[in-house]
Design an enzyme around this catalytic site. Structure first.
Site, mmCIF file in Angstrom:
data_model
loop_
_atom_site.group_PDB
_atom_site.id
_atom_site.type_symbol
_atom_site.label_atom_id
_atom_site.label_comp_id
_atom_site.label_asym_id
_atom_site.label_seq_id
_atom_site.Cartn_x
_atom_site.Cartn_y
_atom_site.Cartn_z
ATOM 1 C CG ASP A 155 -8.220 -9.354 0.993
ATOM 2 O OD1 ASP A 155 -8.073 -9.081 2.001
ATOM 3 O OD2 ASP A 155 -9.133 -9.250 0.259
ATOM 4 C CG PHE A 186 -9.882 -0.571 -5.513
ATOM 5 C CD1 PHE A 186 -9.852 -0.164 -4.012
ATOM 6 C CD2 PHE A 186 -10.548 -1.633 -6.191
ATOM 7 C CE1 PHE A 186 -10.972 -0.927 -3.302
ATOM 8 C CE2 PHE A 186 -11.533 -2.239 -5.449
ATOM 9 C CZ PHE A 186 -11.434 -2.023 -3.881
ATOM 10 C CB VAL A 187 -5.417 -4.502 -6.737
ATOM 11 C CG1 VAL A 187 -4.357 -3.660 -7.199
ATOM 12 C CG2 VAL A 187 -5.288 -4.670 -5.198
ATOM 13 C CE LYS A 210 -18.641 -11.708 0.354
ATOM 14 N NZ LYS A 210 -19.864 -11.788 -0.495
ATOM 15 N N GLY A 211 -12.433 -12.169 0.738
ATOM 16 C CA GLY A 211 -11.201 -11.674 0.055
ATOM 17 C C GLY A 211 -10.171 -12.725 -0.102
ATOM 18 C CE LYS A 270 -4.725 -0.579 -2.495
ATOM 19 N NZ LYS A 270 -6.091 -0.350 -2.454
ATOM 20 C CG ASP A 312 -14.829 -7.286 -3.379
ATOM 21 O OD1 ASP A 312 -14.285 -7.097 -2.580
ATOM 22 O OD2 ASP A 312 -16.047 -6.672 -3.272
ATOM 23 C CG ASP A 328 -6.489 0.328 1.838
ATOM 24 O OD1 ASP A 328 -5.660 0.637 1.328
ATOM 25 O OD2 ASP A 328 -7.675 0.630 1.960
HETATM 26 P P1 IMP Z 1 -8.341 -1.819 5.841
HETATM 27 O O1 IMP Z 1 -8.931 -2.107 7.037
HETATM 28 O O2 IMP Z 1 -8.344 -0.349 5.348
HETATM 29 O O3 IMP Z 1 -6.854 -2.352 5.949
HETATM 30 O O4 IMP Z 1 -8.964 -2.816 4.706
HETATM 31 C C1 IMP Z 1 -8.781 -4.083 4.546
HETATM 32 C C2 IMP Z 1 -9.927 -4.522 3.513
HETATM 33 O O5 IMP Z 1 -10.288 -3.635 2.402
HETATM 34 C C3 IMP Z 1 -9.576 -5.851 2.718
HETATM 35 O O6 IMP Z 1 -9.528 -6.915 3.574
HETATM 36 C C4 IMP Z 1 -10.259 -5.755 1.398
HETATM 37 O O7 IMP Z 1 -11.426 -6.338 1.570
HETATM 38 C C5 IMP Z 1 -10.660 -4.306 1.154
HETATM 39 N N1 IMP Z 1 -9.577 -3.615 0.357
HETATM 40 C C6 IMP Z 1 -8.674 -2.576 0.393
HETATM 41 N N2 IMP Z 1 -8.128 -2.319 -0.634
HETATM 42 C C7 IMP Z 1 -8.401 -3.056 -1.316
HETATM 43 C C8 IMP Z 1 -8.366 -3.025 -2.982
HETATM 44 O O8 IMP Z 1 -7.342 -2.623 -3.627
HETATM 45 N N3 IMP Z 1 -9.060 -4.249 -3.661
HETATM 46 C C9 IMP Z 1 -10.024 -4.724 -2.964
HETATM 47 N N4 IMP Z 1 -10.315 -4.655 -1.823
HETATM 48 C C10 IMP Z 1 -9.477 -3.847 -1.079
HETATM 49 MG MG MG Z 2 -13.256 -6.520 0.245
#
Ligand code: IMP
Ligand code: MG
Length: 167
Positions: free
Chosen positions: A91, A143-144, A34-35, A122, A150, A94
């Site tokens: 969005d 964490f943003v 959803k982000g 990040k 969200d 990470d």
């Molecule tokens: P990844 O698989 O670790 O790259 O995570 C990606 C997903 O984690 C993003 O699409 C977000 O939904 C969530 N996420 C990672 N960091 C943050 C943050 O700082 N704030 C909010 N959601 C985050």
């Molecule tokens: Mg999320």
């Protein structure tokens, strides 16, 4: 962290860059829910090309603010992507595990190309290398929330991007 004005300027720059790069191709934006819903809505309007918009629902299981990398598709695309130029709109990247998983999934559907547009990255938390073709901002390990992002489903409607205290 970023005001609505700063985000707006950067999104328009990304839109202009995407408009130039896809000038002679048909483009489908895939909004990763959803982000990304706020970012994708603004980005789509900053791209001056005929395009399709589709939505992909994903959920990654994990404890608290950590992703497990196990990505569940909660809502699939409404239209096939074979032979289409796809731009995945995220969005935030990470660990990179979500987008890496989606890239693998999409390649099995034989699109003409797949690129990634992320508002935030990040790099400190990166666990897999993913090529981000279009990036809004690189951020530190906080964490943003806001602008679609969200924390436990709250704060998505903030017009700016803020930092959760103590994160
Ligand atoms: P990844 O698989 O670790 O790259 O995570 C990606 C997903 O984690 C993003 O699409 C977000 O939904 C969530 N996420 C990672 N960091 C943050 C943050 O700082 N704030 C909010 N959601 C985050
Ligand atoms: Mg999320």
């Amino acid at each position: 962290m970023f005001s609505a004005e700063q985000i707006g300027i950067r999104v328009r720059e990304l839109g202009a860059q995407i408009t130039r790069d896809y000038a002679d191709r048909s483009l489908a934006l895939v909004c990763v829910l959803k982000g990304s819903f706020v970012f994708a809505a603004d980005l789509a309007r900053a791209i001056d090309l005929p395009l399709r918009v589709d939505f992909l629902g994903v959920r990654s299981y994990g404890a608290g603010t950590e992703t497990s990398g196990v990505v569940q598709i909660t809502q699939d695309l409404s239209y096939p992507i074979a032979n289409e130029h796809i731009l995945l709109v995220e969005d935030i990247i990470d660990s990179g595990l979500t987008i890496a998983h989606l890239m693998d999934l999409f390649r099995t559907r034989a699109p003409a190309s797949v690129r990634v547009c992320a508002l935030l990255h990040k790099p400190v938390r990166s666990r897999v290398t993913v090529a981000i073709d279009y990036l809004g901002f690189t951020i530190e390990d906080r964490f943003v929330v806001g602008y679609g992002l969200d924390c436990a489903e709250r704060y998505r409607n903030l017009p700016y991007i803020g930092i959760i205290d103590g994160s």
